[in-house]
Design a protein around this motif. Structure first.
Motif, PDB file in Angstrom:
ATOM      1  N   VAL A 122      -9.131  -3.139   3.752  1.00  0.00           N
ATOM      2  CA  VAL A 122      -8.472  -4.055   4.683  1.00  0.00           C
ATOM      3  C   VAL A 122      -9.120  -5.431   4.656  1.00  0.00           C
ATOM      4  N   PRO A 123      -8.307  -6.493   4.895  1.00  0.00           N
ATOM      5  CA  PRO A 123      -8.867  -7.834   5.057  1.00  0.00           C
ATOM      6  C   PRO A 123      -9.348  -8.010   6.494  1.00  0.00           C
ATOM      7  N   SER A 124     -10.658  -7.899   6.686  1.00  0.00           N
ATOM      8  CA  SER A 124     -11.233  -8.041   8.021  1.00  0.00           C
ATOM      9  C   SER A 124     -11.717  -9.478   8.192  1.00  0.00           C
ATOM     10  N   TYR A 125     -11.694  -9.966   9.413  1.00  0.00           N
ATOM     11  CA  TYR A 125     -12.055 -11.365   9.633  1.00  0.00           C
ATOM     12  C   TYR A 125     -12.643 -11.557  11.028  1.00  0.00           C
ATOM     13  N   GLY A 180      -6.213  -7.557   9.373  1.00  0.00           N
ATOM     14  CA  GLY A 180      -4.808  -7.924   9.378  1.00  0.00           C
ATOM     15  C   GLY A 180      -3.908  -6.952   8.646  1.00  0.00           C
ATOM     16  N   SER A 181      -2.601  -7.168   8.803  1.00  0.00           N
ATOM     17  CA  SER A 181      -1.612  -6.408   8.041  1.00  0.00           C
ATOM     18  C   SER A 181      -1.411  -7.104   6.696  1.00  0.00           C
ATOM     19  N   VAL A 182      -0.937  -6.336   5.721  1.00  0.00           N
ATOM     20  CA  VAL A 182      -0.718  -6.874   4.379  1.00  0.00           C
ATOM     21  C   VAL A 182       0.706  -6.531   3.939  1.00  0.00           C
ATOM     22  N   VAL A 219       2.300  -4.232   6.644  1.00  0.00           N
ATOM     23  CA  VAL A 219       1.842  -2.908   7.054  1.00  0.00           C
ATOM     24  C   VAL A 219       0.382  -2.970   7.480  1.00  0.00           C
ATOM     25  N   VAL A 220       0.087  -2.354   8.631  1.00  0.00           N
ATOM     26  CA  VAL A 220      -1.292  -2.217   9.101  1.00  0.00           C
ATOM     27  C   VAL A 220      -1.858  -0.921   8.527  1.00  0.00           C
ATOM     28  N   ALA A 221      -3.046  -0.980   7.988  1.00  0.00           N
ATOM     29  CA  ALA A 221      -3.658   0.200   7.378  1.00  0.00           C
ATOM     30  C   ALA A 221      -3.865   1.308   8.392  1.00  0.00           C
ATOM     31  N   ASP A 222      -3.511   2.517   7.989  1.00  0.00           N
ATOM     32  CA  ASP A 222      -3.724   3.716   8.781  1.00  0.00           C
ATOM     33  C   ASP A 222      -3.549   4.901   7.837  1.00  0.00           C
ATOM     34  N   ASN A 223      -3.822   6.117   8.341  1.00  0.00           N
ATOM     35  CA  ASN A 223      -3.744   7.297   7.482  1.00  0.00           C
ATOM     36  C   ASN A 223      -2.374   7.479   6.838  1.00  0.00           C
ATOM     37  N   GLY A 224      -1.314   7.332   7.646  1.00  0.00           N
ATOM     38  CA  GLY A 224       0.034   7.546   7.122  1.00  0.00           C
ATOM     39  C   GLY A 224       0.411   6.572   6.022  1.00  0.00           C
ATOM     40  N   SER A 226       1.892   0.155  -4.240  1.00  0.00           N
ATOM     41  CA  SER A 226       2.769   1.312  -4.445  1.00  0.00           C
ATOM     42  C   SER A 226       4.234   0.963  -4.212  1.00  0.00           C
ATOM     43  N   ALA A 227       5.107   1.656  -4.934  1.00  0.00           N
ATOM     44  CA  ALA A 227       6.546   1.441  -4.796  1.00  0.00           C
ATOM     45  C   ALA A 227       7.116   2.073  -3.531  1.00  0.00           C
ATOM     46  N   ASN A 228       6.337   2.930  -2.866  1.00  0.00           N
ATOM     47  CA  ASN A 228       6.829   3.557  -1.636  1.00  0.00           C
ATOM     48  C   ASN A 228       6.998   2.498  -0.554  1.00  0.00           C
ATOM     49  N   ALA A 229       8.165   2.462   0.058  1.00  0.00           N
ATOM     50  CA  ALA A 229       8.488   1.407   1.026  1.00  0.00           C
ATOM     51  C   ALA A 229       7.622   1.451   2.278  1.00  0.00           C
ATOM     52  N   ASP A 230       7.000   2.601   2.564  1.00  0.00           N
ATOM     53  CA  ASP A 230       6.166   2.737   3.760  1.00  0.00           C
ATOM     54  C   ASP A 230       4.677   2.584   3.466  1.00  0.00           C
ATOM     55  N   ALA A 231       4.336   2.317   2.221  1.00  0.00           N
ATOM     56  CA  ALA A 231       2.938   2.352   1.805  1.00  0.00           C
ATOM     57  C   ALA A 231       2.162   1.113   2.226  1.00  0.00           C
ATOM     58  N   TYR A 232       0.894   1.338   2.565  1.00  0.00           N
ATOM     59  CA  TYR A 232      -0.045   0.234   2.686  1.00  0.00           C
ATOM     60  C   TYR A 232      -0.450  -0.137   1.264  1.00  0.00           C
ATOM     61  N   PRO A 233      -0.438  -1.429   0.904  1.00  0.00           N
ATOM     62  CA  PRO A 233      -0.538  -1.778  -0.518  1.00  0.00           C
ATOM     63  C   PRO A 233      -1.934  -1.779  -1.135  1.00  0.00           C
ATOM     64  N   ILE A 234      -2.993  -1.761  -0.319  1.00  0.00           N
ATOM     65  CA  ILE A 234      -4.346  -1.767  -0.900  1.00  0.00           C
ATOM     66  C   ILE A 234      -5.003  -0.423  -0.585  1.00  0.00           C
ATOM     67  N   ALA A 235      -4.510   0.612  -1.224  1.00  0.00           N
ATOM     68  CA  ALA A 235      -4.995   1.976  -1.002  1.00  0.00           C
ATOM     69  C   ALA A 235      -5.494   2.556  -2.318  1.00  0.00           C
ATOM     70  N   SER A 236      -6.335   3.565  -2.209  1.00  0.00           N
ATOM     71  CA  SER A 236      -6.902   4.166  -3.417  1.00  0.00           C
ATOM     72  C   SER A 236      -7.388   5.579  -3.156  1.00  0.00           C
ATOM     73  N   PHE A 237      -7.332   6.403  -4.193  1.00  0.00           N
ATOM     74  CA  PHE A 237      -8.098   7.641  -4.170  1.00  0.00           C
ATOM     75  C   PHE A 237      -9.575   7.271  -4.230  1.00  0.00           C
ATOM     76  N   THR A 238     -10.426   8.150  -3.746  1.00  0.00           N
ATOM     77  CA  THR A 238     -11.840   8.063  -4.068  1.00  0.00           C
ATOM     78  C   THR A 238     -12.187   9.342  -4.805  1.00  0.00           C
ATOM     79  N   TYR A 239     -12.947   9.205  -5.890  1.00  0.00           N
ATOM     80  CA  TYR A 239     -13.134  10.300  -6.843  1.00  0.00           C
ATOM     81  C   TYR A 239     -14.559  10.846  -6.878  1.00  0.00           C
ATOM     82  N   ILE A 240     -14.655  12.140  -7.171  1.00  0.00           N
ATOM     83  CA  ILE A 240     -15.898  12.776  -7.594  1.00  0.00           C
ATOM     84  C   ILE A 240     -15.781  12.960  -9.111  1.00  0.00           C
ATOM     85  N   ILE A 241     -16.853  12.617  -9.840  1.00  0.00           N
ATOM     86  CA  ILE A 241     -16.845  12.680 -11.298  1.00  0.00           C
ATOM     87  C   ILE A 241     -17.963  13.620 -11.751  1.00  0.00           C
TER      88      ILE A 241
END
Length: 344
Positions: free
Chosen positions: A103-106, A229-231, A239-244, A266-281
């Protein structure tokens, strides 16, 4: 997250069959999931009497340490590329454990209405083109909001960071100028900004500096009581970042069998755009160095728990659970682990 929290260390003992084997499960990497992993590993100790030592040192360091085989697992918010894995001494596997949002925090005293940002505005801020909060491009997105014309202090990571990778990956998809001038990576040649180590470091700069902006994982913004903020997403919705909305990002992309994929924009219309998996390698073949089969089994048991029972801890800490289709792919990858060719 206070920096002292990064000193958390948990050491492991695991028992298999009738013989007890002293093991030490160690991991290192991303700060992005550190609050989640701290909770997971504390709960895992309660249920399995096994502790895990996880050091939050950044995704870049996590990738380096798993390549050097100095840890049982690395952790990274961005998947390693084929190029970055070509010198690995064995086949590496990635499994996602959660979805998080950057998220862009300020810090804008007196501004109580969450601001709206587009990808272009965020890119221009981090390119050093937008220098004050009074810039007309910010005002145009936020009509009716009185924003003090403070100079913008750009906060960004100084260490090799998966959070940086995710943020830059998004900016490269929405700004051709960012893509050509800066690009994507765990470490970047920044056009501007004040560097800080870890998500907690960037959060600290924002919290203590009126006029600052910084990109941090959602839980760090919430724990530090930072405004964010929302992005605008690809569908044009702010969209405001949240779990959904973070989970929706995974529904807008095709998930490959090895799960290495970008979820940003993401192409999903409901998606927050700055999201990512976090991985174990980790390594598919666990027989290397002085590792025992017991150590390999201990790691497999832990990873299985993280993508099944452990998922109950994601949402309370502001991470999204793995979608069913992703969890099934992760299970298949964990089940492919072997010890010298012998299935674990």
């Amino acid at each position: 997250m206070k920096k002292t929290f990064l000193g958390l260390a948990l050491v492991a003992t695991a028992s298999f069959g009738t013989a007890a084997a002293q093991t030490s499960i160690t991991g290192a990497g991303a700060s992005f999931p550190f609050p989640l992993y701290s909770k997971m590993f504390a709960e895992y100790k309660k249920s399995a009497s096994v502790d895990v030592n996880y050091q939050s040192v950044g995704s870049g360091a996590g990738q380096k340490q798993i390549l050097e085989r100095t840890v049982d697992f690395g952790a990274s918010d961005n998947a390693m590329s084929d190029e970055s894995m070509k010198d690995a001494p064995g086949k590496l596997i990635h499994i996602p454990t959660a979805i998080g949002a950057v998220v862009p925090s300020y810090n804008l005293p007196g501004v109580t209405t969450p601001l709206k940002f587009t990808g272009k505005v965020l890119a221009d801020i981090y390119l050093g083109k937008i220098k004050t909060w009074g810039d007309k491009s910010i005002a145009a997105l936020n009509p009716g909001v009185t924003i003090p014309p403070l100079p913008i202090t750009v906060a960004r990571r100084s260490d090799g960071s998966g959070t940086t990778y995710v943020f830059a990956d998004y900016l490269s998809k929405v700004s051709s100028e960012w893509k050509s001038k800066v690009g994507v990576g765990n470490s970047l040649q920044w056009p501007t900004g004040t560097g800080a180590k870890g998500n907690d470091g960037v959060a600290g700069v924002v919290k203590s500096t009126p006029g600052a902006i910084g990109y941090v994982e959602l839980v760090y913004a919430k724990q530090n009581k930072l405004t964010f903020g929302s992005v605008q997403n690809r569908a044009g919705t702010f969209v405001v970042a949240d779990n959904g909305p973070a989970a929706a990002a995974a529904l807008g992309v095709v998930i490959p069998a090895d799960t290495r994929v970008s979820l940003t924009n993401s192409a999903n219309a409901d998606a927050y755009p700055i999201a990512s998996f976090t991985y174990i390698i980790f390594y598919k073949d666990q027989k290397y160095g002085n590792r025992t089969e017991a150590q390999a089994k201990a790691l497999k048991t832990l990873l299985t728990w993280m993508i099944t029972t452990g998922q109950q801890y994601n949402e309370p800490l502001d991470y999204s659970k793995l979608p069913t289709n992703v969890a099934s792919k992760a299970k298949a990858l964990v089940n492919s682990m072997n010890y010298g060719g012998k299935k674990l």
